[in-house]
Design a protein around this motif. Structure first.
Motif, PDB file in Angstrom:
ATOM      1  N   TYR A  38       0.819  -1.158   0.023  1.00 13.98           N
ATOM      2  CA  TYR A  38      -0.077   0.100   0.030  1.00 13.98           C
ATOM      3  C   TYR A  38       1.083   1.228  -0.082  1.00 13.98           C
ATOM      4  CZ  TYR A  38      -4.491  -2.244   0.951  1.00 13.98           C
ATOM      5  OH  TYR A  38      -5.717  -3.042   0.690  1.00 13.98           O
ATOM      6  N   PHE A  39       2.161   1.290   0.539  1.00 14.17           N
ATOM      7  CA  PHE A  39       2.894   2.466   0.860  1.00 14.17           C
ATOM      8  C   PHE A  39       3.584   2.682  -0.368  1.00 14.17           C
ATOM      9  CE2 PHE A  39       2.891   1.293   5.489  1.00 14.17           C
ATOM     10  CZ  PHE A  39       1.823   1.877   5.834  1.00 14.17           C
ATOM     11  N   SER A  40       3.896   1.546  -1.284  1.00 13.89           N
ATOM     12  CA  SER A  40       4.635   1.614  -2.404  1.00 13.89           C
ATOM     13  C   SER A  40       4.119   2.813  -3.264  1.00 13.89           C
ATOM     14  CB  SER A  40       4.578   0.339  -3.309  1.00 13.89           C
ATOM     15  OG  SER A  40       3.342   0.063  -3.811  1.00 13.89           O
ATOM     16  N   PRO A  47       6.762   5.771   0.202  1.00 13.96           N
ATOM     17  CA  PRO A  47       7.970   4.920   0.480  1.00 13.96           C
ATOM     18  C   PRO A  47       8.582   5.295   2.009  1.00 13.96           C
ATOM     19  CG  PRO A  47       8.376   6.664  -1.175  1.00 13.96           C
ATOM     20  CD  PRO A  47       7.055   6.678  -1.089  1.00 13.96           C
ATOM     21  N   PHE A  48       8.624   6.346   2.494  1.00 13.85           N
ATOM     22  CA  PHE A  48       9.063   6.631   3.738  1.00 13.85           C
ATOM     23  C   PHE A  48       8.616   5.925   4.877  1.00 13.85           C
ATOM     24  CE2 PHE A  48       5.556   9.529   3.142  1.00 13.85           C
ATOM     25  CZ  PHE A  48       4.883   9.758   4.169  1.00 13.85           C
ATOM     26  N   LEU A  49       7.175   5.310   4.656  1.00 15.48           N
ATOM     27  CA  LEU A  49       6.526   4.415   5.271  1.00 15.48           C
ATOM     28  C   LEU A  49       6.911   3.041   5.395  1.00 15.48           C
ATOM     29  CD1 LEU A  49       2.806   5.908   5.869  1.00 15.48           C
ATOM     30  CD2 LEU A  49       4.830   6.189   7.439  1.00 15.48           C
TER      31      LEU A  49
END
Length: 373
Positions: A38-40, A47-49
């Motif tokens: 999901y963060f991608s 991406p920082f997550l």
């Protein structure tokens, strides 16, 4: 009647949250991979997550279980129902986004135990939202089942047990393995496509630059491509998804050749699985040389599988004194085979007979695991 509907909603929501949470708590690493998806960049581009995915996964699944327990026992019902409402609104948004934009094929709501399509996941969340709204409207009817002291103790016990379970599975293997590579499954059979299984319907899309703008054309439109248009790319658009076998994208590639047919016939095959050598646990990697030596002495063929490049492989072999051939396999597939990095898998003619976390190498049974299958 109002009280009956409220209590039914309480039971339904509480039990479902506990079941869903426990299934994911059984495999928080797997759920963290889903959060990272999901963060991608293709989804929310955050991406920082991604480095925080595992911590967030553990927090969310423990919260899910504990909120289910709190609802059932009636601990701080107003706070609990508010938390459930906010959580389900968040999940409903995620599943709708996944379904509408077709970006995440499986939300991971029930881990690998039950795969739901994006729209099925969204429908499930809408149903939960409906029952949680009933609880929200009738908060006063959700009363504690026990005394305040007992309710507090039960809630605390649920938190402690969830934390203990999380720590346990992170340092060992999932208590219950729902993946296609679980012990007892045969890899070759898992890759088979049954006769008569539905096939994917794919439409070829051609991209041409027309007056400086990229435009898409189907095969039917090729005759109508304007003069002077420049071909840019071609892609396949899946119209209807066909049957996808439980195990796919599985390779054992070395020097541009795939050796899986040969290796999956080995009666005694021990495999070190490490999807990314740069992220492998150093203490775990240090144990592999001793395991390899013991296994070879008992007649096992020992190999390693990774998605890392040649430089990382050469560095790892030298650093950890590994006299082992490395074979390439897709990182996602390797993450599915085993969650620990590294981990050890023992195969007998393609059938998984044992899997161990690097913390459990002492549990390996190498004398006779390859027999009697």
């Amino acid at each position: 009647m109002k009280n009956f509907i409220t209590q039914f909603s309480r039971l339904f929501v509480g039990v479902l949250f506990i079941i869903s949470g426990l299934i994911k708590l059984n495999d928080p690493v797997g759920f963290s991979y889903k959060l990272a998806e999901y963060f991608s960049e293709p989804v929310f581009n955050m991406p920082f997550l991604e480095p925080l995915a595992l911590g967030l996964a553990i927090f969310l699944v423990i919260l899910e279980v504990v909120l289910g327990v709190m609802l059932l026992v009636g601990y701080k019902s107003k706070l609990t129902i508010w938390a459930l409402l906010l959580l389900i609104v968040f999940f409903t948004f995620l599943t709708f986004y996944s379904a509408y934009f077709d970006v995440v094929k499986d939300c991971g709501c029930f881990g690998d135990a039950l795969h739901l399509t994006p729209w099925q996941s969204f429908t499930k969340d809408v149903v939960l939202l409906f029952f949680i709204l009933i609880l929200f409207i009738n908060k006063k009817l959700v009363k504690p089942l026990f005394s305040k002291a007992v309710t507090n103790i039960l809630t605390l016990i649920s938190i402690v047990l969830c934390v203990f379970m999380a720590v346990w599975v992170l340092n060992h293997n999932p208590i219950k393995d729902f993946r296609p590579f679980k012990v007892g499954n045969n890899i070759e059979k898992g890759m088979e496509i049954p006769e008569g299984a539905p096939k994917s319907v794919v439409e070829m899309i051609f991209i041409y630059k027309v007056n400086g703008v990229d435009k898409e054309f189907t095969e039917k439109d090729l005759m109508n491509i304007p003069e002077g248009a420049v071909f840019v790319d071609r892609k396949d658009k899946v119209i209807t998804e066909g049957y996808v076998p439980p195990i796919h994208d599985f390779t054992m590639t070395k020097d541009d050749s795939d050796y899986k047919e040969e290796l999956l016939k080995e009666p005694k095959l021990l495999v070190f699985v490490t999807y990314d050598l740069t992220k492998s646990n150093p203490e775990g990697m240090q144990k592999l040389a001793k395991v390899s030596q013991d296994a070879k002495a008992k007649g096992y063929k020992v190999i390693a599988m990774t998605a890392s490049g040649a430089d990382e492989i050469a560095k790892a072999k030298k650093q950890y004194n590994l006299d082992t051939d490395f074979y390439f396999c897709d990182a996602t597939t390797l993450k599915t085979i085993e969650r620990a990095n590294p981990s050890i898998v023992v195969l007998h003619k393609g059938t998984v007979v044992q899997k161990v976390h690097y913390n459990d190498v002492d549990d390996l049974k190498l004398s006779d695991v390859a027999y009697g299958i």
